[in-house]
Scaffold this motif. Structure first.
Motif, mmCIF file in Angstrom:
data_model
loop_
_atom_site.group_PDB
_atom_site.id
_atom_site.type_symbol
_atom_site.label_atom_id
_atom_site.label_comp_id
_atom_site.label_asym_id
_atom_site.label_seq_id
_atom_site.Cartn_x
_atom_site.Cartn_y
_atom_site.Cartn_z
ATOM 1 N N THR A 163 0.831 -1.289 0.092
ATOM 2 C CA THR A 163 -0.011 0.011 0.125
ATOM 3 C C THR A 163 0.986 1.407 -0.032
ATOM 4 O O THR A 163 2.025 1.261 0.247
ATOM 5 C CB THR A 163 -1.014 0.020 1.249
ATOM 6 N N ARG A 164 0.304 2.238 -0.152
ATOM 7 C CA ARG A 164 0.943 3.514 -0.151
ATOM 8 C C ARG A 164 0.128 4.589 0.319
ATOM 9 O O ARG A 164 -1.022 4.858 0.563
ATOM 10 C CB ARG A 164 1.631 3.851 -1.465
ATOM 11 N N PHE A 165 0.825 5.703 0.899
ATOM 12 C CA PHE A 165 0.414 6.830 1.248
ATOM 13 C C PHE A 165 0.676 8.107 0.193
ATOM 14 O O PHE A 165 1.810 8.193 0.014
ATOM 15 C CB PHE A 165 0.337 7.454 2.647
ATOM 16 N N ALA A 166 0.145 8.889 -0.480
ATOM 17 C CA ALA A 166 0.606 9.827 -1.501
ATOM 18 C C ALA A 166 0.326 11.088 -1.334
ATOM 19 O O ALA A 166 -0.632 11.662 -2.206
ATOM 20 C CB ALA A 166 0.012 9.122 -2.954
ATOM 21 N N PRO A 167 0.718 11.715 -0.267
ATOM 22 C CA PRO A 167 0.187 13.241 -0.128
ATOM 23 C C PRO A 167 0.564 14.191 -1.092
ATOM 24 O O PRO A 167 1.903 13.944 -1.534
ATOM 25 C CB PRO A 167 0.575 13.521 1.318
ATOM 26 N N SER A 168 -0.108 15.134 -1.536
ATOM 27 C CA SER A 168 0.279 16.274 -2.247
ATOM 28 C C SER A 168 0.881 17.233 -1.102
ATOM 29 O O SER A 168 0.009 17.817 -0.463
ATOM 30 C CB SER A 168 -0.742 17.044 -3.027
ATOM 31 N N PRO A 169 1.943 17.867 -1.295
ATOM 32 C CA PRO A 169 2.339 18.572 -0.148
ATOM 33 C C PRO A 169 2.162 20.038 0.074
ATOM 34 O O PRO A 169 2.929 20.849 -0.359
ATOM 35 C CB PRO A 169 4.135 18.126 -0.091
ATOM 36 N N ILE A 180 5.664 11.333 -2.232
ATOM 37 C CA ILE A 180 5.176 12.763 -2.027
ATOM 38 C C ILE A 180 4.809 13.206 -3.446
ATOM 39 O O ILE A 180 5.743 13.143 -4.431
ATOM 40 C CB ILE A 180 6.405 13.635 -1.545
ATOM 41 N N GLU A 181 3.654 13.731 -3.704
ATOM 42 C CA GLU A 181 3.222 13.995 -4.994
ATOM 43 C C GLU A 181 3.394 15.636 -5.254
ATOM 44 O O GLU A 181 2.478 16.405 -4.981
ATOM 45 C CB GLU A 181 1.643 13.584 -5.355
ATOM 46 N N ASP A 182 4.553 15.786 -5.587
ATOM 47 C CA ASP A 182 5.046 17.344 -5.729
ATOM 48 C C ASP A 182 5.313 17.575 -7.028
ATOM 49 O O ASP A 182 6.375 18.455 -7.331
ATOM 50 C CB ASP A 182 6.397 17.442 -4.782
ATOM 51 N N THR A 185 0.629 14.724 -16.458
ATOM 52 C CA THR A 185 -0.506 15.163 -15.756
ATOM 53 C C THR A 185 -0.562 14.377 -14.525
ATOM 54 O O THR A 185 -0.219 13.238 -14.316
ATOM 55 C CB THR A 185 -1.750 15.314 -16.343
ATOM 56 N N TYR A 186 -1.704 14.674 -13.462
ATOM 57 C CA TYR A 186 -1.624 14.074 -12.209
ATOM 58 C C TYR A 186 -2.231 12.567 -12.338
ATOM 59 O O TYR A 186 -1.425 11.805 -11.809
ATOM 60 C CB TYR A 186 -2.938 14.971 -11.378
ATOM 61 N N ASN A 187 -3.223 12.344 -13.078
ATOM 62 C CA ASN A 187 -3.775 10.855 -13.039
ATOM 63 C C ASN A 187 -2.896 10.088 -13.809
ATOM 64 O O ASN A 187 -2.670 8.800 -13.471
ATOM 65 C CB ASN A 187 -4.927 10.601 -13.760
ATOM 66 N N VAL A 205 0.563 10.454 -13.756
ATOM 67 C CA VAL A 205 1.959 9.793 -12.811
ATOM 68 C C VAL A 205 1.341 8.990 -11.800
ATOM 69 O O VAL A 205 2.132 8.067 -11.351
ATOM 70 C CB VAL A 205 2.536 11.132 -12.379
ATOM 71 N N VAL A 206 0.128 9.270 -11.305
ATOM 72 C CA VAL A 206 -0.373 8.523 -10.049
ATOM 73 C C VAL A 206 -0.418 6.955 -10.671
ATOM 74 O O VAL A 206 0.230 5.869 -10.092
ATOM 75 C CB VAL A 206 -1.691 8.971 -9.565
ATOM 76 N N ALA A 207 -0.830 6.730 -11.608
ATOM 77 C CA ALA A 207 -1.072 5.513 -12.365
ATOM 78 C C ALA A 207 0.453 4.720 -12.525
ATOM 79 O O ALA A 207 0.794 3.434 -12.198
ATOM 80 C CB ALA A 207 -1.730 5.498 -13.606
ATOM 81 N N ILE A 250 -5.830 2.564 -1.200
ATOM 82 C CA ILE A 250 -6.616 3.076 -0.356
ATOM 83 C C ILE A 250 -6.566 4.545 -0.202
ATOM 84 O O ILE A 250 -5.483 5.043 0.044
ATOM 85 C CB ILE A 250 -6.381 2.404 1.135
ATOM 86 N N ARG A 251 -7.733 5.177 -0.404
ATOM 87 C CA ARG A 251 -7.528 6.678 -0.450
ATOM 88 C C ARG A 251 -9.103 7.237 -0.328
ATOM 89 O O ARG A 251 -10.107 6.500 -0.350
ATOM 90 C CB ARG A 251 -6.963 7.211 -1.905
ATOM 91 N N GLY A 252 -9.196 8.690 -0.122
ATOM 92 C CA GLY A 252 -10.577 9.221 0.301
ATOM 93 C C GLY A 252 -11.518 9.013 -1.212
ATOM 94 O O GLY A 252 -10.900 8.988 -2.462
ATOM 95 N N ASP A 266 -12.987 11.209 -2.688
ATOM 96 C CA ASP A 266 -12.684 12.449 -3.502
ATOM 97 C C ASP A 266 -11.980 12.074 -4.792
ATOM 98 O O ASP A 266 -11.985 12.648 -5.772
ATOM 99 C CB ASP A 266 -12.329 13.530 -3.051
ATOM 100 N N HIS A 267 -11.331 10.922 -4.915
ATOM 101 C CA HIS A 267 -10.465 10.426 -5.961
ATOM 102 C C HIS A 267 -11.151 9.360 -6.683
ATOM 103 O O HIS A 267 -10.728 9.045 -7.680
ATOM 104 C CB HIS A 267 -9.193 9.936 -5.369
ATOM 105 N N LEU A 268 -12.689 9.026 -6.623
ATOM 106 C CA LEU A 268 -13.157 7.986 -7.243
ATOM 107 C C LEU A 268 -13.156 8.380 -8.579
ATOM 108 O O LEU A 268 -13.055 7.450 -9.631
ATOM 109 C CB LEU A 268 -14.623 7.868 -6.549
HETATM 110 N N1 GLU Z 1 -2.049 13.483 -3.858
HETATM 111 C C1 GLU Z 1 -3.219 13.020 -3.531
HETATM 112 C C2 GLU Z 1 -3.906 13.769 -2.554
HETATM 113 O O1 GLU Z 1 -3.114 14.171 -1.596
HETATM 114 C C3 GLU Z 1 -3.715 11.490 -3.453
HETATM 115 C C4 GLU Z 1 -3.559 10.528 -4.574
HETATM 116 C C5 GLU Z 1 -3.902 9.240 -4.406
HETATM 117 O O2 GLU Z 1 -4.027 8.595 -3.184
HETATM 118 O O3 GLU Z 1 -4.104 8.406 -5.320
HETATM 119 O O4 GLU Z 1 -5.179 13.892 -2.287
#
Ligand code: GLU
Length: 470
Positions: free
Chosen positions: A4-10, A40-42, A183-185, A187-189, A201-203, A205-207
């Motif tokens: 799993t990962r946590f991927a915050p945008s700082p 870190i999604e920077d 773009t965002y989607n 690089v995430v993929a 596992i994420r919020g 709001d990313h659905l």
């Molecule tokens: N960087 C995104 C955020 O901070 C999360 C991306 C993801 O979990 O796929 O909301």
């Protein structure tokens, strides 16, 4: 074994909603002996800042969520993304689009006027037998992915079960801007695939990003991970949680005197449950947590519950640990001969470490002021006489006075003999010893301070007439 990962945008501090997703990801990885990664999604260089990155890592350290391997920074992976963009172009799965901003705006307006969802119309999408417009000069193209035109994008969400998106909802979205930045989607993929993430596992709001990311996975032949979209945390009124509803920055919770285990316990329950259990140690969370059991509906933030949990943990962690935590609040009990008894006494009532510190300093600091209201209410004409008698009574047996019960044994008969009511004696003593009327048991305070200090403080209050004349 889940990776799993946590991927915050700082772009700011670490939000408690983010920490909850991180906790769920952490628990699932650890429970399955997998890996928990931090990314870190920077790439949005205008909004990111160094401070925010540090704040995220600091918050992780505080709550003790340790991650595996090195932190991945998207800003350092641009070459990787560019390679995949080129691959998709070479394979004909992506294409250059020269539509100008004005043309796009015009298209959008037309679609809106016709009550259609605005989307790219495929002007530059190469198709068999289709002639593309001549390449205009002076326009740097963007790169768009060839998304499927018909059918559905379907995936099974571990929380929301089957999710279907009509392909007509996903257009040929941009994967690289005209300056070459991915773009965002996209690089995430790419990152999730290359980092071997098995469970995202994420919020929730990313659905709506997920079908787009699936288009990328499929174009590149990557395995699609399992997705869990966690419902949001609302305020008690059912609205989006805002700063007014509680601290939002995870480190604010530290500053407000919450223990990390209380916050984690609070967060695990905010959206997940195991029967009606409220208290979860980290070991229990690891044993019982499963993302499949995350609630399907939004949860409600409850500050009272958090305080209740914090009080529980303050009472139950060791005194050594409390002493260590109190150092953060400039309260140093290390080496204090009454450390244990002070903590045993004060932790019973404290909901936060800030309250604990106040209770301790109230006792340890010699009062310079006496609470006006308390003085008016409890310091009567006969108070000084009563206190003097009382001190004499204590003095006679001072060598026997060590524990709270020693003071109790002497005090009870004294009260009876002089036919006093408890507050007549105890409130003036509280005021003399601590300056106020809110302190804990008088016997305990006296045991902590010891007879000589008690005598000194009471005499000093008498000498100053409890500041009544000032
Ligand atoms: N960087 C995104 C955020 O901070 C999360 C991306 C993801 O979990 O796929 O909301």
């Amino acid at each position: 074994m889940a990776v799993t990962r946590f991927a915050p945008s700082p772009t700011g501090y670490l939000h408690i909603g983010g920490l909850r997703t991180a906790l769920y990801s952490y628990l699932w990885a650890r429970k399955t002996n997998g890996e928990f990664r931090l990314r870190i999604e920077d790439t949005d260089t205008q909004r990111n800042n160094e401070e925010a990155m540090k704040a995220i890592i600091e918050a992780f350290d505080w709550v003790g969520l340790n991650y595996d391997g090195e932190v991945e920074y998207q800003s350092k992976r641009l070459d990787i993304y560019k390679k995949y963009i080129q691959q998709l172009l070479d394979e004909g799965k992506a294409y250059y689009c020269y539509m100008s901003k004005e043309e796009l705006d015009e298209l959008r307006e037309k679609q809106m006027a016709a009550k259609e969802t605005p989307k790219y119309d495929g002007t530059w999408r190469p198709e068999d037998g289709k002639e593309l417009p001549p390449i205009p000069s002076g326009i740097e193209p963007v790169v768009r992915i060839k998304a499927p035109k018909d059918g559905k994008i379907t995936f099974i969400d571990g929380i929301k079960s089957i999710m279907n998106f009509d392909c007509s909802e996903v257009d040929d979205f941009i994967i690289a801007r005209s300056n070459g930045m991915p773009t965002y989607n996209f690089v995430v993929a790419i990152d999730d695939a290359l980092m071997g993430i098995s469970d995202v596992i994420r919020g929730d709001d990313h659905l709506t990003n997920t079908p787009k990311q699936i288009v990328i996975y499929e174009a590149l032949g990557f395995d699609i991970p399992k997705f869990y979209h966690v419902p949001m945390i609302n305020n008690p009124q059912g609205k989006k949680l805002s700063k007014r509803d509680g601290a939002m920055d995870v480190m604010d919770y530290k500053r407000e005197g919450f223990l990390a285990e209380a916050l984690l316990n609070f967060l695990v329950r905010l959206g997940w449950s195991n029967k009606d259990q409220e208290i979860f140690s980290m070991d229990e969370m690891l044993e019982l947590f499963n993302p499949e059991n995350i609630n399907k509906s939004a949860s409600s933030y409850n500050q009272e519950k958090l305080l209740w949990l914090n009080a529980h943990y303050i009472k139950n962690v060791s005194n050594d640990r409390l002493a260590k935590e109190l150092e953060f609040f400039d309260c140093n009990l290390e080496g204090h001969d009454k450390k244990e008894i002070i903590l045993d006494l004060c932790k019973e009532r404290a909901q936060t470490l800030v309250e604990l510190k106040e209770a301790i300093t109230n006792i340890l600091n010699v009062p310079t002021d006496y609470d006006n209201k308390g003085v008016k209410k409890f310091i009567k004409e006969d108070t000084v006489k009563i206190l003097k008698f009382y001190l004499n009574t204590l003095e006679e047996v001072k060598d026997t006075l060590r524990l709270s019960c020693d003071y109790e044994i002497v005090t009870k008969p004294f009260i009876e003999e002089f036919e006093l009511k408890f507050p007549q004696l105890f409130q003036p003593i509280r005021i003399a010893l601590t300056g106020g009327t809110q302190a804990p048991s008088v016997y305990d305070i006296m045991a902590i301070l010891g007879f000589e200090e008690v005598k000194e403080r009471i005499n000093s209050a008498i000498d100053k007439n409890f500041n009544k004349d000032s």
